[in-house]
Design a protein around this motif. Structure first.
Motif, PDB file in Angstrom:
ATOM      1  N   SER A 121       2.403   5.319   3.635  1.00 27.79           N
ATOM      2  CA  SER A 121       3.359   4.935   4.686  1.00 27.79           C
ATOM      3  C   SER A 121       3.748   3.736   5.545  1.00 27.79           C
ATOM      4  O   SER A 121       4.814   3.271   5.827  1.00 27.79           O
ATOM      5  N   HIS A 122       2.006   3.047   5.884  1.00 31.57           N
ATOM      6  CA  HIS A 122       2.447   1.520   6.466  1.00 31.57           C
ATOM      7  C   HIS A 122       3.258   0.913   5.491  1.00 31.57           C
ATOM      8  O   HIS A 122       3.757  -0.334   6.186  1.00 31.57           O
ATOM      9  N   GLY A 146      -3.934   6.190   3.837  1.00 27.90           N
ATOM     10  CA  GLY A 146      -4.204   5.760   4.862  1.00 27.90           C
ATOM     11  C   GLY A 146      -4.085   4.133   4.270  1.00 27.90           C
ATOM     12  O   GLY A 146      -4.134   3.348   3.306  1.00 27.90           O
ATOM     13  N   LYS A 147      -4.627   3.533   5.976  1.00 30.54           N
ATOM     14  CA  LYS A 147      -4.783   2.362   4.850  1.00 30.54           C
ATOM     15  C   LYS A 147      -6.092   1.514   4.561  1.00 30.54           C
ATOM     16  O   LYS A 147      -5.850  -0.052   4.503  1.00 30.54           O
ATOM     17  N   LYS A 158       7.191  -0.559   4.870  1.00 28.85           N
ATOM     18  CA  LYS A 158       7.844  -1.696   5.768  1.00 28.85           C
ATOM     19  C   LYS A 158       7.697  -3.175   5.250  1.00 28.85           C
ATOM     20  O   LYS A 158       8.421  -3.857   5.669  1.00 28.85           O
ATOM     21  N   GLU A 159       7.159  -3.439   4.105  1.00 24.83           N
ATOM     22  CA  GLU A 159       7.178  -4.354   3.535  1.00 24.83           C
ATOM     23  C   GLU A 159       8.134  -4.453   3.010  1.00 24.83           C
ATOM     24  O   GLU A 159       8.579  -3.402   2.403  1.00 24.83           O
TER      25      GLU A 159
END
Length: 271
Positions: free
Chosen positions: A30-31, A245-246, A34-35
């Motif tokens: 999900s992070h 995750g990251k 934002k890209e």
């Protein structure tokens, strides 16, 4: 890419791993959303982390074209990012009458410079041969696939007991050679891989279905490997979605390395 160049990569990396790039916006970490271009950011990190172990990448075109014009731009950027000594597969499953097939071939072989494209054989010779006219490019023909619905048609037998997939293998070998024609053979059909290899002893197979779909890598190698390996075993979800995750890139690298180590043992055993 030539057959000898592909085999050289397999020998150099002790691997016959193909990493499938199926970038689903609903599944990528999900992070990344934002890209500016989440799909490109996702594929970029997957490629950078797994290129040491992969001899091929297979972008599934549907995941890109579903995004419209922006998706095609992303696909072009992803294809350019893949190292030039790694085999590229446009998983597009094209196949249409002659002129249309020729334009599909130009799109993927000239405009985007993929090494190969997956092609459906149902419309016959004149829908496939336009793809085979391009030097050092490959057709990967659907022969015996790993999906449940493959049973609807591919195993239907004629009056002589020959299954449809066997007719595809027999007829298509007159259209191309082991230097420009591969076959899709699903890993979940392990008991039949030996029959396919007997019918097409020299050709490379693209083998989906190992990992998330339950196919056995050792069975694939036992029944499908030939003197030049002859296998590109694809893993998509098992690698690219190893983590949400990251750390997804590092997790993908770990899974790719695990498969590569298994492949090294199998290459040592059978070659």
């Amino acid at each position: 890419m030539t057959r000898s160049e592909l085999f050289a990569q397999i020998q150099q990396k002790s691997s016959f791993l193909c990493v499938g790039l199926d970038p689903d916006l609903n599944k990528i970490p999900s992070h990344l959303l934002k890209e500016k271009d989440p799909v490109f950011s996702f594929c970029k990190q997957i490629i950078e982390e797994t290129a040491d172990f992969a001899v091929a990448y297979k972008p599934n075109i549907a995941f890109f074209e579903a995004l419209g014009a922006r998706g095609w731009e992303t696909l072009a950027k992803v294809e350019e990012l893949i190292p030039k000594d790694i085999f590229t597969i446009a998983d597009a499953k094209r196949g249409d009458i002659g002129n249309t097939s020729k334009l599909y071939a130009k799109a993927f072989f000239e405009s985007m410079d993929f090494d190969s494209i997956t092609v459906a054989p149902y419309m016959g010779e004149d829908s496939v041969t336009p793809f085979l006219e391009f030097e050092n490019k490959w057709v990967i023909l659907l022969a015996l696939t790993s999906n449940k619905g493959s049973l609807d048609f591919q195993l239907i037998q004629d009056q002589n007991g020959k299954a449809l997939y066997q007719s595809v293998l027999e007829k298509s070998q007159a259209w191309g050679t082991p230097d420009n024609l591969m076959y899709v053979v699903g890993a979940t059909r392990g008991e039949l891989i030996g029959k396919v290899r007997k019918a097409a002893p020299e050709h490379f197979f693209l083998v989906p279905g190992v990992g998330a779909q339950g196919g056995s890598l050792s069975e694939v190698a036992k029944y499908g490997m030939n003197s030049s390996c002859g296998l590109l075993v694809n893993s998509s979800r098992g690698i690219i979605y190893a983590s949400n995750g990251k750390d997804f890139g590092k997790a993908a690298r770990k899974e790719a390395e695990k498969l590569q180590l298994e492949m090294k043992d199998l290459l040592d055993k059978y070659l």
